[in-house]
Scaffold this motif. Structure first.
Motif: not given
Length: 113
Positions: A43-46, A57-61
């Motif tokens: 899967s694409e994970v975020t 606060v923060r997005t980690l792609d």
């Protein structure tokens, strides 16, 4: 800090693996932490980190990850304790949300300063 005892990646045959978010380590963390996860299918994970009031606060792609356990330090998601602007965040309770395919799950983590 290091990976939990016996932790390793298992991307071979992910039968019976559920998409899940595991406890980060170290916890509480200061200022950085690793966030292990498992996927039932590639899967694409975020990952999204939220403060106690629900503010993003923060997005980690993370990108595309194989099915299986991503528990080792090398395969876990890494958060440096900073927001999306690169500023250090305050100590306190945060929530991390894993989105992988159609699945979303959330865990609490503590950041000590």
């Amino acid at each position: 800090p290091c990976a939990p005892e016996g932790a390793s990646s298992d991307v071979q045959g992910a039968r019976g693996v559920e998409t899940s978010l595991h406890a980060n380590y170290p916890n509480p963390c200061n200022p950085e932490t690793w966030i292990p996860y498992s996927l039932s299918e590639a899967s694409e994970v975020t990952l999204r980190i939220y403060d106690a009031r629900g503010g993003l606060v923060r997005t980690l792609d993370i990108g595309r990850s194989d099915a299986g356990h991503h528990i080792s330090r090398a395969e876990s998601a890494y958060w440096d304790g900073r927001n999306d602007l690169g500023e250090p965040v305050a100590g306190g309770v945060y929530f991390v949300e894993l989105q992988a395919g159609g699945t979303r799950t959330m865990r609490r983590l503590a950041l000590s300063k």
